[in-house]
Design a protein around this motif. Sequence first.
Motif, PDB file in Angstrom:
ATOM      1  N   ARG A  19       0.827  -1.204   0.000  1.00  6.52           N
ATOM      2  CA  ARG A  19       0.000   0.000   0.000  1.00  6.52           C
ATOM      3  C   ARG A  19       0.863   1.257   0.000  1.00  6.52           C
ATOM      4  O   ARG A  19       0.499   2.273  -0.605  1.00  6.52           O
ATOM      5  N   GLU A  20       2.013   1.206   0.648  1.00  7.08           N
ATOM      6  CA  GLU A  20       2.897   2.363   0.664  1.00  7.08           C
ATOM      7  C   GLU A  20       3.463   2.663  -0.720  1.00  7.08           C
ATOM      8  O   GLU A  20       3.809   3.801  -1.021  1.00  7.08           O
ATOM      9  N   LEU A  21       3.549   1.655  -1.556  1.00 11.58           N
ATOM     10  CA  LEU A  21       4.071   1.841  -2.905  1.00 11.58           C
ATOM     11  C   LEU A  21       3.096   2.607  -3.782  1.00 11.58           C
ATOM     12  O   LEU A  21       3.496   3.372  -4.659  1.00 11.58           O
ATOM     13  N   SER A  22       1.786   2.388  -3.562  1.00 11.57           N
ATOM     14  CA  SER A  22       0.786   3.062  -4.384  1.00 11.57           C
ATOM     15  C   SER A  22      -0.564   3.081  -3.681  1.00 11.57           C
ATOM     16  O   SER A  22      -0.962   2.103  -3.045  1.00 11.57           O
ATOM     17  N   HIS A  23      -1.236   4.204  -3.818  1.00  3.98           N
ATOM     18  CA  HIS A  23      -2.598   4.327  -3.299  1.00  3.98           C
ATOM     19  C   HIS A  23      -3.614   4.236  -4.437  1.00  3.98           C
ATOM     20  O   HIS A  23      -4.812   4.425  -4.214  1.00  3.98           O
ATOM     21  N   ASP A  24      -3.135   3.935  -5.637  1.00  3.99           N
ATOM     22  CA  ASP A  24      -3.999   3.917  -6.817  1.00  3.99           C
ATOM     23  C   ASP A  24      -4.311   2.515  -7.315  1.00  3.99           C
ATOM     24  O   ASP A  24      -4.950   2.354  -8.348  1.00  3.99           O
ATOM     25  N   ILE A  25      -3.851   1.501  -6.600  1.00  8.13           N
ATOM     26  CA  ILE A  25      -4.101   0.128  -7.033  1.00  8.13           C
ATOM     27  C   ILE A  25      -5.038  -0.563  -6.054  1.00  8.13           C
ATOM     28  O   ILE A  25      -5.201  -0.138  -4.914  1.00  8.13           O
ATOM     29  N   PHE A  26      -5.659  -1.637  -6.529  1.00  6.28           N
ATOM     30  CA  PHE A  26      -6.483  -2.459  -5.666  1.00  6.28           C
ATOM     31  C   PHE A  26      -5.631  -3.614  -5.143  1.00  6.28           C
ATOM     32  O   PHE A  26      -4.942  -4.278  -5.912  1.00  6.28           O
ATOM     33  N   ILE A  27      -5.696  -3.842  -3.851  1.00  3.66           N
ATOM     34  CA  ILE A  27      -4.963  -4.956  -3.239  1.00  3.66           C
ATOM     35  C   ILE A  27      -5.974  -5.997  -2.784  1.00  3.66           C
ATOM     36  O   ILE A  27      -6.891  -5.700  -2.019  1.00  3.66           O
ATOM     37  N   SER A  28      -5.785  -7.217  -3.256  1.00  4.87           N
ATOM     38  CA  SER A  28      -6.686  -8.312  -2.902  1.00  4.87           C
ATOM     39  C   SER A  28      -5.944  -9.305  -2.022  1.00  4.87           C
ATOM     40  O   SER A  28      -4.830  -9.724  -2.354  1.00  4.87           O
ATOM     41  N   ILE A  29      -6.557  -9.674  -0.901  1.00  8.76           N
ATOM     42  CA  ILE A  29      -5.974 -10.665  -0.007  1.00  8.76           C
ATOM     43  C   ILE A  29      -6.690 -11.990  -0.219  1.00  8.76           C
ATOM     44  O   ILE A  29      -7.915 -12.059  -0.188  1.00  8.76           O
ATOM     45  N   ASP A  30      -5.927 -13.025  -0.486  1.00  8.38           N
ATOM     46  CA  ASP A  30      -6.481 -14.358  -0.753  1.00  8.38           C
ATOM     47  C   ASP A  30      -6.443 -15.176   0.536  1.00  8.38           C
ATOM     48  O   ASP A  30      -5.382 -15.620   0.970  1.00  8.38           O
ATOM     49  N   THR A  31      -7.594 -15.349   1.166  1.00 11.06           N
ATOM     50  CA  THR A  31      -7.637 -16.101   2.419  1.00 11.06           C
ATOM     51  C   THR A  31      -9.032 -16.643   2.678  1.00 11.06           C
ATOM     52  O   THR A  31     -10.028 -16.093   2.186  1.00 11.06           O
ATOM     53  N   ARG A  32      -9.095 -17.710   3.470  1.00 14.64           N
ATOM     54  CA  ARG A  32     -10.380 -18.257   3.920  1.00 14.64           C
ATOM     55  C   ARG A  32     -10.642 -17.889   5.377  1.00 14.64           C
ATOM     56  O   ARG A  32     -11.689 -18.234   5.920  1.00 14.64           O
ATOM     57  N   LYS A  33      -9.699 -17.185   6.008  1.00 17.85           N
ATOM     58  CA  LYS A  33      -9.760 -16.972   7.450  1.00 17.85           C
ATOM     59  C   LYS A  33     -10.018 -15.512   7.804  1.00 17.85           C
ATOM     60  O   LYS A  33      -9.342 -14.602   7.318  1.00 17.85           O
ATOM     61  N   SER A  34     -10.992 -15.287   8.678  1.00 12.54           N
ATOM     62  CA  SER A  34     -11.378 -13.927   9.047  1.00 12.54           C
ATOM     63  C   SER A  34     -10.252 -13.180   9.749  1.00 12.54           C
ATOM     64  O   SER A  34     -10.076 -11.971   9.539  1.00 12.54           O
ATOM     65  N   ALA A  35      -9.480 -13.869  10.583  1.00 11.60           N
ATOM     66  CA  ALA A  35      -8.396 -13.201  11.316  1.00 11.60           C
ATOM     67  C   ALA A  35      -7.327 -12.683  10.356  1.00 11.60           C
ATOM     68  O   ALA A  35      -6.813 -11.566  10.525  1.00 11.60           O
ATOM     69  N   VAL A  36      -7.006 -13.482   9.355  1.00 12.81           N
ATOM     70  CA  VAL A  36      -6.015 -13.070   8.361  1.00 12.81           C
ATOM     71  C   VAL A  36      -6.550 -11.887   7.557  1.00 12.81           C
ATOM     72  O   VAL A  36      -5.847 -10.894   7.325  1.00 12.81           O
ATOM     73  N   ALA A  37      -7.799 -11.984   7.144  1.00 13.26           N
ATOM     74  CA  ALA A  37      -8.403 -10.909   6.360  1.00 13.26           C
ATOM     75  C   ALA A  37      -8.429  -9.600   7.142  1.00 13.26           C
ATOM     76  O   ALA A  37      -8.121  -8.530   6.604  1.00 13.26           O
ATOM     77  N   GLU A  38      -8.771  -9.680   8.410  1.00 10.30           N
ATOM     78  CA  GLU A  38      -8.871  -8.456   9.206  1.00 10.30           C
ATOM     79  C   GLU A  38      -7.526  -7.759   9.306  1.00 10.30           C
ATOM     80  O   GLU A  38      -7.433  -6.531   9.184  1.00 10.30           O
ATOM     81  N   LEU A  84     -15.842 -14.486   8.127  1.00 13.46           N
ATOM     82  CA  LEU A  84     -15.108 -13.751   7.102  1.00 13.46           C
ATOM     83  C   LEU A  84     -15.981 -12.715   6.395  1.00 13.46           C
ATOM     84  O   LEU A  84     -15.540 -11.588   6.143  1.00 13.46           O
ATOM     85  N   ALA A  85     -17.208 -13.071   6.092  1.00 10.36           N
ATOM     86  CA  ALA A  85     -18.101 -12.121   5.415  1.00 10.36           C
ATOM     87  C   ALA A  85     -18.379 -10.914   6.303  1.00 10.36           C
ATOM     88  O   ALA A  85     -18.430  -9.769   5.828  1.00 10.36           O
ATOM     89  N   GLU A  86     -18.535 -11.148   7.594  1.00  7.63           N
ATOM     90  CA  GLU A  86     -18.806 -10.047   8.524  1.00  7.63           C
ATOM     91  C   GLU A  86     -17.623  -9.096   8.592  1.00  7.63           C
ATOM     92  O   GLU A  86     -17.796  -7.867   8.608  1.00  7.63           O
ATOM     93  N   VAL A  87     -16.404  -9.637   8.619  1.00  7.22           N
ATOM     94  CA  VAL A  87     -15.204  -8.800   8.625  1.00  7.22           C
ATOM     95  C   VAL A  87     -15.127  -7.990   7.339  1.00  7.22           C
ATOM     96  O   VAL A  87     -14.824  -6.791   7.343  1.00  7.22           O
ATOM     97  N   THR A  88     -15.415  -8.637   6.209  1.00  4.72           N
ATOM     98  CA  THR A  88     -15.390  -7.955   4.909  1.00  4.72           C
ATOM     99  C   THR A  88     -16.373  -6.793   4.893  1.00  4.72           C
ATOM    100  O   THR A  88     -16.061  -5.694   4.425  1.00  4.72           O
TER     101      THR A  88
END
Length: 266
Positions: free
Chosen positions: A2-21, A43-47
């Motif tokens: 994120r520090e490299l660019s604020h203009d891109i979308f970053i997607s996190i690939d995970t099945r776990k709510s703790a990791v996603a958060e 996970l959906a609630e965290v999202t």
Amino acid sequence: VRELSHDIFISIDTRKSAVAEEALKLGADIVNDVSGFLFDPGLAEVTARYDAGAIIMHSRATPDRMQAQENLHYSGGLIETVIEELRIMVDNVLKAGVRRDAIILDPGIGFAKTAEQSAALINEAEKLLKLGYPLLSGPSRKSFIGQIIREPVASQRDYGTCGSTIASAVKGYGIIRIQCQSGKRCFESLLQLHGNEKQREITEKTAEATHVRGGEFIAYLLRSWSSISQNPQKAREFLKNFIFFMNSPEKNTDRNPCFQDCGLFV
């Protein structure tokens, strides 16, 4: 990242709510769950709480069991069953509070699918689009490509990946996910197709396996080649626009819904 660019979308690939958060706290924009948000009910609630995008991928069972025979059987028909199971996943995510316009669907090419079924998901994208959400295709180097072009080594499937990428775009997928190195090679491969009969044949064969007339793409590309071959930058832009926007009514990225609503990323 994120520090490299604020203009891109970053997607996190995970099945776990703790990791996603933790990822969302650090600036991630999208949660991509290969279990369709079924593995971890939280996970959906965290999202939703972070107002993040949600990529809901269709699969069955866990990764170590998804290719078991019982998970490859679709008694109600492949597309019909995938649509129904995706609809259930979407309903769960919506109930958790995720915005409807933040949802992207991935039918799970190569996940609990045979090679023929994976090709069908690309070929019959029109039916999947009736669910009303943008579609993501992730064909990069997958085993179904290996079966189509008879290539057991994943790193040697880049030309096949090109064919599947072209097919996905033609059929209506608005977002293509490809591995970084594979993506680079994909464009390089396309630039090298002129005069390379073997690789052109592989690319066409992969595209045609999904009932896309790959030959038409190659003919179009070669007809245009004389005007762009002396300008590599122009050639790359041509290919990028052709692949990702050939099936879009809006060629202007400022108005293209893939950029506005969910963001094109590779």
